[in-house]
Structure formats: structure tokens, C-alpha cells
Design a protein around this motif. Structure first.
Motif, PDB file in Angstrom:
ATOM      1  N   ILE A  92       0.750  -1.717  -0.063  1.00  0.00           N
ATOM      2  CA  ILE A  92      -0.062  -0.161  -0.124  1.00  0.00           C
ATOM      3  C   ILE A  92       0.967   1.260   0.199  1.00  0.00           C
ATOM      4  N   PHE A  93       2.346   1.486   0.640  1.00  0.00           N
ATOM      5  CA  PHE A  93       2.924   2.501   0.457  1.00  0.00           C
ATOM      6  C   PHE A  93       2.822   3.433  -0.549  1.00  0.00           C
ATOM      7  N   PRO A  94       3.014   2.765  -2.094  1.00  0.00           N
ATOM      8  CA  PRO A  94       2.622   2.902  -3.286  1.00  0.00           C
ATOM      9  C   PRO A  94       1.773   4.120  -3.630  1.00  0.00           C
ATOM     10  N   ILE A  95       0.815   3.923  -3.498  1.00  0.00           N
ATOM     11  CA  ILE A  95      -0.894   4.500  -3.410  1.00  0.00           C
ATOM     12  C   ILE A  95      -0.800   5.865  -3.101  1.00  0.00           C
ATOM     13  N   TRP A  96      -0.134   6.162  -1.921  1.00  0.00           N
ATOM     14  CA  TRP A  96      -0.517   7.651  -1.766  1.00  0.00           C
ATOM     15  C   TRP A  96       0.792   8.108  -0.764  1.00  0.00           C
ATOM     16  N   GLU A  97       1.316   8.666  -0.642  1.00  0.00           N
ATOM     17  CA  GLU A  97       2.562   9.141  -0.273  1.00  0.00           C
ATOM     18  C   GLU A  97       2.324  11.099   0.514  1.00  0.00           C
ATOM     19  N   SER A  98       1.967  10.160   1.725  1.00  0.00           N
ATOM     20  CA  SER A  98       1.706  11.324   2.387  1.00  0.00           C
ATOM     21  C   SER A  98       2.464  10.545   4.100  1.00  0.00           C
ATOM     22  N   LEU A  99       2.826  11.523   5.072  1.00  0.00           N
ATOM     23  CA  LEU A  99       4.029  11.156   6.032  1.00  0.00           C
ATOM     24  C   LEU A  99       2.609  11.067   7.067  1.00  0.00           C
ATOM     25  N   TRP A 100       1.922  11.239   7.519  1.00  0.00           N
ATOM     26  CA  TRP A 100       0.767  10.825   8.317  1.00  0.00           C
ATOM     27  C   TRP A 100       0.441   8.888   7.507  1.00  0.00           C
ATOM     28  N   PHE A 101      -0.046   8.900   6.767  1.00  0.00           N
ATOM     29  CA  PHE A 101      -0.179   7.705   6.330  1.00  0.00           C
ATOM     30  C   PHE A 101       0.532   6.630   6.214  1.00  0.00           C
ATOM     31  N   TRP A 102       2.294   7.269   5.645  1.00  0.00           N
ATOM     32  CA  TRP A 102       3.355   6.032   5.963  1.00  0.00           C
ATOM     33  C   TRP A 102       3.460   5.982   7.318  1.00  0.00           C
ATOM     34  N   PHE A 103       3.148   6.854   8.057  1.00  0.00           N
ATOM     35  CA  PHE A 103       3.646   7.198   9.964  1.00  0.00           C
ATOM     36  C   PHE A 103       2.025   5.636  10.267  1.00  0.00           C
ATOM     37  N   ILE A 104       1.501   5.216   9.866  1.00  0.00           N
ATOM     38  CA  ILE A 104       0.598   4.729  10.354  1.00  0.00           C
ATOM     39  C   ILE A 104       1.080   3.145   9.694  1.00  0.00           C
ATOM     40  N   LEU A 105       1.388   3.053   8.715  1.00  0.00           N
ATOM     41  CA  LEU A 105       1.295   1.640   7.533  1.00  0.00           C
ATOM     42  C   LEU A 105       3.401   1.899   8.868  1.00  0.00           C
ATOM     43  N   ARG A 106       3.979   2.352   8.591  1.00  0.00           N
ATOM     44  CA  ARG A 106       5.299   1.919  10.055  1.00  0.00           C
ATOM     45  C   ARG A 106       4.953   1.409  11.142  1.00  0.00           C
ATOM     46  N   MET A 107       3.328   1.316  11.493  1.00  0.00           N
ATOM     47  CA  MET A 107       2.857   1.716  12.663  1.00  0.00           C
ATOM     48  C   MET A 107       2.832  -0.119  12.816  1.00  0.00           C
ATOM     49  N   ALA A 108       2.255  -0.311  11.377  1.00  0.00           N
ATOM     50  CA  ALA A 108       1.278  -1.610  11.475  1.00  0.00           C
ATOM     51  C   ALA A 108       1.771  -2.577  10.713  1.00  0.00           C
ATOM     52  N   ILE A 109       3.257  -2.571   9.876  1.00  0.00           N
ATOM     53  CA  ILE A 109       4.140  -3.134   9.946  1.00  0.00           C
ATOM     54  C   ILE A 109       5.035  -2.922  11.465  1.00  0.00           C
ATOM     55  N   GLY A 110       5.186  -2.791  12.247  1.00  0.00           N
ATOM     56  CA  GLY A 110       5.997  -2.655  13.698  1.00  0.00           C
ATOM     57  C   GLY A 110       5.433  -3.980  14.364  1.00  0.00           C
ATOM     58  N   ILE A 111       3.517  -3.789  14.434  1.00  0.00           N
ATOM     59  CA  ILE A 111       2.999  -4.662  14.739  1.00  0.00           C
ATOM     60  C   ILE A 111       3.140  -6.231  13.837  1.00  0.00           C
ATOM     61  N   GLY A 112       2.943  -5.880  12.703  1.00  0.00           N
ATOM     62  CA  GLY A 112       3.364  -7.100  12.061  1.00  0.00           C
ATOM     63  C   GLY A 112       4.343  -7.971  12.589  1.00  0.00           C
TER      64      GLY A 112
END
Length: 394
Positions: A87-107
Motif C-alpha cells: 500500500i505504500f506506493p498508493i498514497w504518499e502522505s507523511l501521516w499515512f506512511w506513519f500509520i503503515l510503519r506502525m502496522a508493519i511494527g505490529i506485524g
């Protein structure tokens, strides 16, 4: 190859790809954000998203593992990582990427919690050090290979994320070939059954074995985030620093397995005290010789050979101290301590080099390692503690 060995190598492969994705994301996102004009402060805070995800997820993982087993926990973690990378390439946004980083941390925490507990619960005390050393070696190798993906930015910004997602999907799919297992369920009267009580009991028994995980997180995050800033301040070039930092990881790759084998033979506590003592001396010397480039190369390598295995040695030591039914709680607490170290290292290190400009940054690392060394050395085993071999889980 028997079923147990087959399962072990699949789990090791999962840890490698997890290290690869983490090793790719840290420099990749930092470079992209830097190119987009994001300040270094925000860039650094953004990088903590992965470790925040680990801390958020950790308290809620033990019960699902007891109920559903190791395999479902690892599978859900893998799906979360793969989807986030895609999903990272879909939308380049600072907060969106931060949420994805947290999701990867959880995974990733679900993966590490599942694999650590599965491996530690199904190995004997005589081979535990070598098995966990393979675990640490595979993660370190993946972490070292991950940054190579930044070269693909010159082709297209989305390419590293897509390739990492595909590789993760391929490796995680190997889980279908192994049978699910559950952690030890037997309840001994000495060990309470609620999650909070298990965490408290685990801390009482094995708190000293949790310190190496904190130390390794503090060390790794500080060296990767604060040393480059400090190195520039004392006059070193960027290209030189970029070559010095990997020496620590390379050193850890060389000795990860030998130290695990030595800990099986001479005891986890003895090996931990030895490597921590030598590592402390290495960083103390680095503080004295920090202006010398050859000295930095040599001492970073030697330090990596010693304390680069702190995390895996700490897991093995924790497993020696705990009974089987407390292993899930123990592995969770190791992950939490590593995350606390990873978050606090850059903050404390950054404050240190601003407040104490004339005192070497490496003395801070030395102090942290010395405190951990003394804690392990002075700790005496609790005679009332029951320990198990875990061999019944083989």
C-alpha cells in the motif's frame, strides 16, 4: 530432513525476510522524506513508528497465541506486513506512511513473538544457544541486505516496496507446509494464569535477562541515528561514516553463531558478562580514539563481534530461567524492552550530545553497557524458581 528441522528453517527464513523489510524501510523512507524536504527531526520521529507499533501490539498477543497457536499469529502478522508494503506506493502522505510503519511494527512483532516462542519452546537447553544464534544471524543478514533496495529508487520510487511485498509473500507462503503447535499450557501452582500476573512473575524471575534486549535496542538505534550526527560534528565525512556504521553489523554476523555455541557450553550468564565487558572497553576506547578513522573501523567491528549478539543471547538466557508456560510472556517482554531501548536511545543520545558537547558520545554507550554488565554479574539465581528444559515441546 525431519519435520522439526524443516519447521526450524522455515521459521529462520521468515525472520530473515522480516529483517530485510525493516532494513529496507529505515533508510528508504528516510531518503524519500529527506528528498521531499522533511526536517531531520520529523524524519527521526517518523522512524519511531515501527517501534511504537511493537509497543502497541505487545500486550495483546499472548492470549491469542495460547488460544490459536503459533502459526495463526505468524500468518496474521505476515499478512499485515505484506499489505502495508504493497500500500505504500498508493498514497504518499507523511501521516499515512506513519500509520503503515506502525502496522508493519505490529506485524513484525507478531512474527518475532511467534517465531521466538516457537523456537525457544521446541529446543533443548543443550542446543538452544545455537538455535537462537541462527535466529539472530538471519535477522542481521536480512537487515544488512535491506538497504541495498534503496538503489532501486533511481528506477522508480515504488519499486522497492513492490519487490519487498512480493518477496515477503513468497517466504510467508511456506508456512502452509508446517503444522500448527501451541505453547505449553500446563499451569503450575507457582505461576498465575492471568496475563498481568504472568508478566509480573516473568519480570521477577528473568528481569536480568530482559536487559540485553534493551541494551541492544539502545545500542543499535543510537549508532544508526545519533552517531552520524555526532561524527559530522567531530569532523568526519559523510562517506566515511557510511562505511564505518556497517562494521558493527558485519562484526555481529561473524560471531553470532560461535557465541551461541559458546553459551551452550559455558553458560549464558558467563558469555554475556564476557562480551559486555569487552564491548564496554571497545566503546570506551572509541571515545578516546574517535578522531582516528582506522581506530573507528577496528573498534566498531570488534564491538559488533561482542555486543552485536546481545539480543539473541538475552533470549537464550531468558529461556533458561523461565518455565515453559511463561515463555510467551518472556518473549513479549524481550520485544518490549528492545523497543523501549530503540525509542529511548536516539532521544537520550541526542540530548546527551547537545548537553555535553565536550564529552564523547561513546561514553554514554559505555555507561549503559557497564550498568547492564553489573546487573547480570550481581544477580543471584532465585532458589525458589522452578525452571524447565522445555524438551517436552519438541
Amino acid at each position: 530432513m525431519n519435520a522439526k528441522d524443516y519447521r526450524f528453517w522455515i521459521l529462520i527464513g521468515l525472520v530473515l525476510i522480516s529483517g530485510f523489510s525493516q532494513g529496507m524501510l529505515l533508510p528508504l523512507l528516510s531518503i524519500i522524506l529527506e528528498q521531499n524536504g522533511i526536517s531531520s527531526t520529523i524524519n527521526g520521529l517518523h522512524a519511531t513508528g515501527l517501534y511504537i507499533g511493537v509497543l502497541i501490539a505487545s500486550p495483546f498477543m499472548e492470549k491469542p497465541m495460547h488460544k490459536f497457536g503459533f502459526k495463526p499469529v505468524i500468518t496474521v502478522g505476515g499478512i499485515l506486513v505484506i499489505l502495508s508494503l504493497a500500500i505504500f506506493p498508493i498514497w504518499e502522505s507523511l501521516w499515512f506512511w506513519f500509520i503503515l510503519r506502525m502496522a508493519i511494527g505490529i506485524g513484525d512483532q507478531m512474527l518475532h513473538f511467534g517465531t521466538q516462542t516457537w523456537i525457544t519452546a521446541t529446543t533443548t537447553k543443550e542446543t538452544r544457544g545455537k538455535s537462537i544464534a541462527f535466529y539472530g544471524l538471519s535477522f542481521s543478514l536480512g537487515f544488512a541486505l535491506g538497504p541495498l533496495m534503496t538503489r532501486l529508487l533511481s528506477i522508480h520510487q515504488s519499486l522497492p516496496f513492490i519487490i519487498a511485498a512480493i518477496l515477503s509473500l513468497f517466504v510467508w507462503s511456506t508456512l502452509i507446509f508446517i503444522r500448527n503447535q501451541w505453547p505449553e499450557q500446563e499451569v503450575h501452582s507457582a505461576y498465575p494464569t492471568t496475563s498481568l500476573q504472568r508478566f509480573v512473575q516473568t519480570a521477577k524471575i528473568a528481569w536480568v535477562a530482559l536487559l540485553p534486549g534493551f541494551g541492544y535496542g539502545f545500542l543499535e538505534a543510537s549508532l544508526h541515528s545519533i552517531f552520524p550526527v555526532y561524527g559530522l560534528r567531530i569532523g568526519h565525512e559523510v562517506d566515511t561514516l557510511a562505511l564505518i556504521i556497517p562494521c558493527f553489523a558485519i562484526g555481529s554476523l561473524i560471531t553470532q553463531f560461535p557465541l551461541g555455541a559458546l553459551s551452550d557450553r559455558f553458560g549464558r550468564k558467563n558469555v554475556l558478562i564476557t562480551v559486555l565487558t569487552i564491548g564496554s572497553l571497545c566503546f570506551a576506547l572509541t571515545g578516546i580514539l574517535e578522531k582516528s578513522i582506522p581506530a573507528l573501523f577496528i573498534l566498531f567491528s570488534l564491538a559488533g563481534m561482542c555486543v552485536g549478539s546481545l539480543f539473541s543471547l538475552g533470549i537464550s538466557y531468558m529461556t533458561d530461567l523461565l518455565p515453559g508456560n511463561l515463555l510467551p510472556a518472556g518473549n513479549l517482554m524481550v520485544g518490549i524492552m528492545f523497543s523501549i531501548g530503540s525509542i529511548s536511545g536516539p532521544f537520550i543520545g541526542g540530548y546527551y550530545i547537545d548537553a555535553l558537547e565536550n564529552i564523547s558520545f561513546f561514553y554514554l554507550i559505555t555507561i549503559v553497557l557497564v550498568i547492564i554488565t553489573l546487573a547480570i554479574y550481581l544477580q543471584r539465581p532465585d532458589r525458589n524458581t522452578l525452571t524447565t528444559d522445555h524438551s517436552s515441546q519438541k
